[in-house]
Design a protein around this motif. Structure first.
Motif, PDB file in Angstrom:
ATOM      1  N   TYR A 286      22.258  34.810  32.983  1.00 32.18           N
ATOM      2  CA  TYR A 286      21.403  33.921  32.189  1.00 32.18           C
ATOM      3  C   TYR A 286      20.765  34.662  31.010  1.00 32.18           C
ATOM      4  O   TYR A 286      20.802  34.193  29.870  1.00 32.18           O
ATOM      5  N   ASP A 287      20.174  35.814  31.288  1.00 32.31           N
ATOM      6  CA  ASP A 287      19.481  36.548  30.229  1.00 32.31           C
ATOM      7  C   ASP A 287      20.423  36.924  29.087  1.00 32.31           C
ATOM      8  O   ASP A 287      20.029  36.901  27.916  1.00 32.31           O
ATOM      9  N   LYS A 288      21.671  37.253  29.417  1.00 29.38           N
ATOM     10  CA  LYS A 288      22.622  37.692  28.396  1.00 29.38           C
ATOM     11  C   LYS A 288      23.236  36.528  27.633  1.00 29.38           C
ATOM     12  O   LYS A 288      23.349  36.569  26.396  1.00 29.38           O
ATOM     13  N   HIS A 289      23.620  35.466  28.340  1.00 28.65           N
ATOM     14  CA  HIS A 289      24.438  34.425  27.726  1.00 28.65           C
ATOM     15  C   HIS A 289      23.686  33.126  27.414  1.00 28.65           C
ATOM     16  O   HIS A 289      24.187  32.300  26.637  1.00 28.65           O
ATOM     17  N   ILE A 290      22.511  32.936  27.998  1.00 37.57           N
ATOM     18  CA  ILE A 290      21.771  31.694  27.766  1.00 37.57           C
ATOM     19  C   ILE A 290      20.375  31.959  27.222  1.00 37.57           C
ATOM     20  O   ILE A 290      19.949  31.357  26.240  1.00 37.57           O
ATOM     21  N   GLY A 291      19.651  32.866  27.858  1.00 34.56           N
ATOM     22  CA  GLY A 291      18.272  33.100  27.463  1.00 34.56           C
ATOM     23  C   GLY A 291      18.102  33.810  26.139  1.00 34.56           C
ATOM     24  O   GLY A 291      17.071  33.639  25.483  1.00 34.56           O
ATOM     25  N   SER A 292      19.089  34.604  25.719  1.00 35.20           N
ATOM     26  CA  SER A 292      18.952  35.394  24.495  1.00 35.20           C
ATOM     27  C   SER A 292      19.558  34.755  23.247  1.00 35.20           C
ATOM     28  O   SER A 292      18.935  34.757  22.187  1.00 35.20           O
ATOM     29  N   PRO A 293      20.779  34.188  23.306  1.00 34.42           N
ATOM     30  CA  PRO A 293      21.360  33.606  22.090  1.00 34.42           C
ATOM     31  C   PRO A 293      20.578  32.378  21.621  1.00 34.42           C
ATOM     32  O   PRO A 293      20.275  31.482  22.423  1.00 34.42           O
ATOM     33  N   PRO A 294      20.242  32.288  20.354  1.00 33.17           N
ATOM     34  CA  PRO A 294      19.476  31.134  19.856  1.00 33.17           C
ATOM     35  C   PRO A 294      20.269  29.834  19.856  1.00 33.17           C
ATOM     36  O   PRO A 294      19.695  28.762  19.676  1.00 33.17           O
ATOM     37  N   GLU A 295      21.584  29.928  20.071  1.00 32.50           N
ATOM     38  CA  GLU A 295      22.420  28.724  20.094  1.00 32.50           C
ATOM     39  C   GLU A 295      22.335  27.975  21.422  1.00 32.50           C
ATOM     40  O   GLU A 295      22.817  26.851  21.527  1.00 32.50           O
ATOM     41  N   GLU A 296      21.737  28.596  22.437  1.00 34.24           N
ATOM     42  CA  GLU A 296      21.806  28.051  23.790  1.00 34.24           C
ATOM     43  C   GLU A 296      20.421  27.716  24.342  1.00 34.24           C
ATOM     44  O   GLU A 296      19.447  28.434  24.086  1.00 34.24           O
ATOM     45  N   CYS A 297      20.353  26.647  25.110  1.00 27.57           N
ATOM     46  CA  CYS A 297      19.168  26.396  25.923  1.00 27.57           C
ATOM     47  C   CYS A 297      19.577  25.609  27.157  1.00 27.57           C
ATOM     48  O   CYS A 297      20.572  24.872  27.144  1.00 27.57           O
ATOM     49  N   LEU A 298      18.817  25.784  28.235  1.00 27.22           N
ATOM     50  CA  LEU A 298      19.150  25.173  29.510  1.00 27.22           C
ATOM     51  C   LEU A 298      17.920  24.510  30.098  1.00 27.22           C
ATOM     52  O   LEU A 298      16.814  25.050  30.011  1.00 27.22           O
ATOM     53  N   TYR A 299      18.135  23.330  30.681  1.00 24.67           N
ATOM     54  CA  TYR A 299      17.067  22.600  31.356  1.00 24.67           C
ATOM     55  C   TYR A 299      17.405  22.446  32.838  1.00 24.67           C
ATOM     56  O   TYR A 299      18.577  22.281  33.204  1.00 24.67           O
ATOM     57  N   ALA A 300      16.383  22.457  33.671  1.00 25.58           N
ATOM     58  CA  ALA A 300      16.498  22.011  35.056  1.00 25.58           C
ATOM     59  C   ALA A 300      16.133  20.532  35.098  1.00 25.58           C
ATOM     60  O   ALA A 300      15.148  20.108  34.496  1.00 25.58           O
ATOM     61  N   ILE A 301      16.954  19.743  35.796  1.00 20.56           N
ATOM     62  CA  ILE A 301      16.740  18.300  35.890  1.00 20.56           C
ATOM     63  C   ILE A 301      16.006  17.990  37.191  1.00 20.56           C
ATOM     64  O   ILE A 301      16.388  18.463  38.262  1.00 20.56           O
ATOM     65  N   TYR A 302      14.966  17.176  37.081  1.00 21.54           N
ATOM     66  CA  TYR A 302      14.228  16.729  38.261  1.00 21.54           C
ATOM     67  C   TYR A 302      14.275  15.209  38.370  1.00 21.54           C
ATOM     68  O   TYR A 302      14.057  14.498  37.385  1.00 21.54           O
ATOM     69  N   ASP A 303      14.569  14.737  39.572  1.00 23.02           N
ATOM     70  CA  ASP A 303      14.568  13.306  39.867  1.00 23.02           C
ATOM     71  C   ASP A 303      13.153  12.889  40.257  1.00 23.02           C
ATOM     72  O   ASP A 303      12.659  13.252  41.321  1.00 23.02           O
ATOM     73  N   LYS A 304      12.501  12.115  39.407  1.00 19.79           N
ATOM     74  CA  LYS A 304      11.118  11.728  39.661  1.00 19.79           C
ATOM     75  C   LYS A 304      11.008  10.605  40.683  1.00 19.79           C
ATOM     76  O   LYS A 304       9.901  10.257  41.109  1.00 19.79           O
TER      77      LYS A 304
END
Length: 234
Positions: free
Chosen positions: A61-79
């Motif tokens: 995550y830190d290398k491929h998602i958390g660092s590149p500005p092109e990427e972001c990730l969300y956790a989905i929660y069912d309310k």
């Protein structure tokens, strides 16, 4: 711990049915690893490295998602999950990402993984819908005002292709041998390529079905997306 360097503000998104929380590896990684290890079909059409521990995923995550500005990730929660009060983690339903995001082209790509217990419910429709509203709405409505949102999927992933069309994406065609596909469970063989090139160890590949929604059709498509999101059985 990197919390992301995304080009745009990655704020919490929600409606009455789901919430999208910026992915925090210290909170969300362990459950994600558990799901991909016990539900191998989640990665049938996704090229993903072999990951067995929370620590391995955090490194990825830190290398491929958390660092590149092109990427972001969300956790989905069912309310709507009634067991939330007893077990807050019980309504963690999957992940949804924006990737290959370009400031210059004002474009991004949506990708989603829904855990088996939440598939064929309202969760995917509402998670995707929230990201479409955020990315394609004009800044005056609180959105990013992007020009183009893409959906790319393995040509054999029929469920993903149906989902794209249901959410209003337009089919643009098939990009043949669009990417290498190491680790993917449904990959195109490269025996003939190795014979042609006189090489060994060529990576398998995939054909990619390409879909998009663009800014100058969004005003027409938006009410249909909102209507889909309001149907809890979608």
């Amino acid at each position: 711990m990197s919390k992301g360097a995304f080009h745009y503000e990655q704020r919490r998104l929600e409606n009455d049915l789901v919430a999208l929380e910026p992915f925090d590896p210290t909170i969300h990684a362990a459950r994600f690893v558990e799901e991909i290890k016990t539900s191998s079909n989640l990665l049938t059409y996704i090229a993903f490295p072999t990951i067995n521990t929370k620590e391995e995923f955090i490194e990825f995550y830190d290398k491929h998602i958390g660092s590149p500005p092109e990427e972001c990730l969300y956790a989905i929660y069912d309310k709507t999950n009634a067991s939330e009060e007893e077990n807050p983690d019980s309504n963690y339903a999957g992940t949804v990402a924006l990737s290959a995001t370009s400031l210059v082209n004002a474009a991004t790509e949506v990708g989603i993984i829904i855990f088996p217990a939440f598939q064929r419910t309202h969760v995917a429709t509402n998670a995707i819908g929230l990201l479409l509203l955020y990315t394609l709405d004009s800044p005056s409505l609180g959105g990013l005002g992007l020009r183009r949102v893409e959906w790319k999927t393995h040509t054999e992933n029929a469920a993903s292709r149906r989902a794209a069309l249901r959410m209003g994406f337009e089919f643009e065609g098939v990009a043949r041998w669009q990417r290498v596909f190491p680790g993917g469970q449904v990959a195109l063989p490269v025996d003939a390529l190795e014979k042609r090139n006189g090489t060994k160890g060529e990576l398998p590949g995939r054909h990619t079905a390409m879909y998009s929604i663009v800014w100058d059709e969004w005003d027409e498509k938006r009410p249909k997306v909102v209507a889909l999101m309001s149907r809890t059985g979608a």
